[in-house]
Design a protein around this motif. Structure first.
Motif, mmCIF file in Angstrom:
data_model
loop_
_atom_site.group_PDB
_atom_site.id
_atom_site.type_symbol
_atom_site.label_atom_id
_atom_site.label_comp_id
_atom_site.label_asym_id
_atom_site.label_seq_id
_atom_site.Cartn_x
_atom_site.Cartn_y
_atom_site.Cartn_z
ATOM 1 N N HIS A 49 0.823 -1.216 0.000
ATOM 2 C CA HIS A 49 0.000 0.000 0.000
ATOM 3 C C HIS A 49 0.855 1.263 0.000
ATOM 4 C CE1 HIS A 49 0.688 1.107 4.233
ATOM 5 N NE2 HIS A 49 0.525 -0.170 4.568
ATOM 6 N N GLY A 50 0.169 2.399 -0.189
ATOM 7 C CA GLY A 50 0.822 3.694 -0.221
ATOM 8 C C GLY A 50 0.862 4.367 1.142
ATOM 9 N N LEU A 51 1.384 5.592 1.167
ATOM 10 C CA LEU A 51 1.696 6.297 2.406
ATOM 11 C C LEU A 51 0.475 6.526 3.281
ATOM 12 C CD1 LEU A 51 4.041 7.760 3.956
ATOM 13 C CD2 LEU A 51 3.321 9.852 2.776
ATOM 14 N N SER A 52 -0.661 6.851 2.698
ATOM 15 C CA SER A 52 -1.840 7.214 3.495
ATOM 16 C C SER A 52 -2.814 6.057 3.688
ATOM 17 C CB SER A 52 -2.575 8.385 2.828
ATOM 18 O OG SER A 52 -3.051 8.005 1.542
ATOM 19 N N ASP A 53 -2.420 4.835 3.267
ATOM 20 C CA ASP A 53 -3.354 3.711 3.276
ATOM 21 C C ASP A 53 -2.934 2.623 4.262
ATOM 22 O OD1 ASP A 53 -4.922 4.900 1.257
ATOM 23 O OD2 ASP A 53 -3.519 4.187 -0.267
ATOM 24 N N ASP A 54 -3.628 1.475 4.185
ATOM 25 C CA ASP A 54 -3.285 0.331 5.025
ATOM 26 C C ASP A 54 -3.524 -0.952 4.238
ATOM 27 O OD1 ASP A 54 -6.031 -0.094 5.045
ATOM 28 O OD2 ASP A 54 -6.302 0.364 7.163
ATOM 29 N N HIS A 55 -3.509 -2.085 4.927
ATOM 30 C CA HIS A 55 -3.602 -3.383 4.266
ATOM 31 C C HIS A 55 -4.952 -3.651 3.623
ATOM 32 C CE1 HIS A 55 -5.368 -3.921 8.199
ATOM 33 N NE2 HIS A 55 -5.852 -5.105 7.853
ATOM 34 N N THR A 56 -5.963 -2.851 3.946
ATOM 35 C CA THR A 56 -7.306 -3.082 3.397
ATOM 36 C C THR A 56 -7.521 -2.420 2.043
ATOM 37 O OG1 THR A 56 -8.343 -1.109 4.387
ATOM 38 C CG2 THR A 56 -8.185 -3.090 5.778
ATOM 39 N N ILE A 57 -6.644 -1.524 1.647
ATOM 40 C CA ILE A 57 -6.963 -0.590 0.575
ATOM 41 C C ILE A 57 -7.100 -1.237 -0.797
ATOM 42 C CG2 ILE A 57 -4.598 0.095 -0.029
ATOM 43 C CD1 ILE A 57 -7.666 2.430 0.463
ATOM 44 N N TRP A 58 -6.255 -2.225 -1.111
ATOM 45 C CA TRP A 58 -6.340 -2.857 -2.425
ATOM 46 C C TRP A 58 -7.676 -3.584 -2.599
ATOM 47 C CZ3 TRP A 58 -3.645 -2.113 -6.705
ATOM 48 C CH2 TRP A 58 -2.368 -1.551 -6.609
ATOM 49 N N MET A 59 -8.186 -4.208 -1.534
ATOM 50 C CA MET A 59 -9.475 -4.892 -1.612
ATOM 51 C C MET A 59 -10.632 -3.900 -1.688
ATOM 52 S SD MET A 59 -9.117 -8.262 -1.571
ATOM 53 C CE MET A 59 -10.565 -9.000 -0.809
ATOM 54 N N ARG A 60 -10.468 -2.720 -1.101
ATOM 55 C CA ARG A 60 -11.534 -1.726 -1.066
ATOM 56 C C ARG A 60 -11.620 -0.900 -2.340
ATOM 57 N NH1 ARG A 60 -9.698 1.582 3.792
ATOM 58 N NH2 ARG A 60 -11.453 2.927 3.204
ATOM 59 N N ARG A 61 -10.492 -0.671 -2.997
ATOM 60 C CA ARG A 61 -10.452 0.256 -4.124
ATOM 61 C C ARG A 61 -10.333 -0.427 -5.495
ATOM 62 N NH1 ARG A 61 -11.806 3.203 -0.505
ATOM 63 N NH2 ARG A 61 -10.752 5.082 0.259
ATOM 64 N N THR A 62 -9.986 -1.716 -5.530
ATOM 65 C CA THR A 62 -9.833 -2.412 -6.801
ATOM 66 C C THR A 62 -10.549 -3.757 -6.752
ATOM 67 O OG1 THR A 62 -7.860 -3.768 -6.332
ATOM 68 C CG2 THR A 62 -7.488 -1.446 -6.889
ATOM 69 N N SER A 63 -10.542 -4.447 -7.889
ATOM 70 C CA SER A 63 -11.091 -5.808 -7.975
ATOM 71 C C SER A 63 -9.955 -6.828 -7.996
ATOM 72 C CB SER A 63 -11.966 -5.948 -9.229
ATOM 73 O OG SER A 63 -13.137 -5.185 -9.124
#
Length: 256
Positions: A49-63
């Motif tokens: 993930h990036g600087l402002s995110d966490d481990h959940t972000i890829w599942m929340r923002r992409t498929s």
């Protein structure tokens, strides 16, 4: 695909840590999903993930779950907070965590391949930096590293951002260049060594604030004759772009 929300204790961090993990599942009855036949131990992408995110972000923002299912690929998405994937000067040992402890723990929890040829890293922004750092620093462990809009020129970046925060991460900012945290230096070191070289992938939108940094790193890798696939197109630092490009990354990965 099977999805796991995993919480565990990290010896290198001294605190509880978190990661999301998706694993291939052989199925013919799940609507809207294609699943490749899986091995006993899965090829694995460590997706950062990036600087402002966490481990959940890829599942929340992409498929990413739907995309990975077509390749029979496991995906491990850890949380590293605002660490820039370093052993912080004033903070936690996130480089030790991400490069040593996390792969060993993930393989102990899940049926993930230990083979270099089955192990890859990718990430966006700060995570793009982390993925290329893993590939260049650990070429005996990672067959490929991919950066999406990556913060690949950290020497340039630190002087554009909060000097106090980056000092907590890296220590003396004047000492980053030529150190193990400088991707340009790591690329130079890699070509001096005998042994395997990872494949590299790099993309960035032409309107992204990190575009010029990405162009410099592209030219540096080409000058060093590293195997780099580079793509650019109109785009900024946003999730619509990354959702498209992670599909390109999965198609590019040398999955056996």
């Amino acid at each position: 695909m099977a999805f796991f929300d995993c919480h565990f204790f990290s010896e290198s961090l001294g605190v509880s840590a978190s990661m999301h993990v998706i694993l291939p599942q052989p199925t013919t009855g799940q609507i809207g999903m294609e699943s490749r036949a899986v091995k006993e131990k899965h090829p694995t992408l460590y997706l950062l993930h990036g600087l402002s995110d966490d481990h959940t972000i890829w599942m929340r923002r992409t498929s990413i779950e739907r995309y990975a299912s077509e390749y029979g690929l496991a995906v491990v998405m850890p949380a590293v907070n605002r660490s820039f994937y370093t052993d912080m000067a004033h903070g936690y040992k996130y480089w030790t965590f991400i490069s040593e402890e996390l792969p060993a723990l993930a393989r102990s929890f899940f049926p993930l391949s230990e083979e270099r040829e089955d192990t890859f890293a990718a990430g966006l922004s700060m995570g793009g930096y982390g993925a290329i750092k893993l590939a260049l620093s650990c070429p005996d462990q990672f067959a490929a590293g991919a950066s999406l809009s990556g913060a690949v020129d950290v020497v340039s970046l630190v002087y554009k951002r909060d000097a106090v925060e980056f000092g907590n991460m890296f220590g003396d900012l004047d000492q980053i260049k030529g150190s193990r945290n400088d991707l340009f230096h790591l690329a130079e070191e890699l070509v001096r060594l005998e042994g395997p070289r990872p494949k590299l992938y790099q993309c960035c939108g032409t309107e992204d604030f990190l575009y010029e940094d990405n162009v410099r790193f592209r030219e540096h890798c080409r000058a060093k004759n590293l195997e780099l696939t580079y793509e650019e197109e109109p785009g900024t630092h946003e999730w619509g772009y990354w959702d498209r490009k992670i599909q390109s990354v999965l198609n590019w990965l040398p999955i056996r």
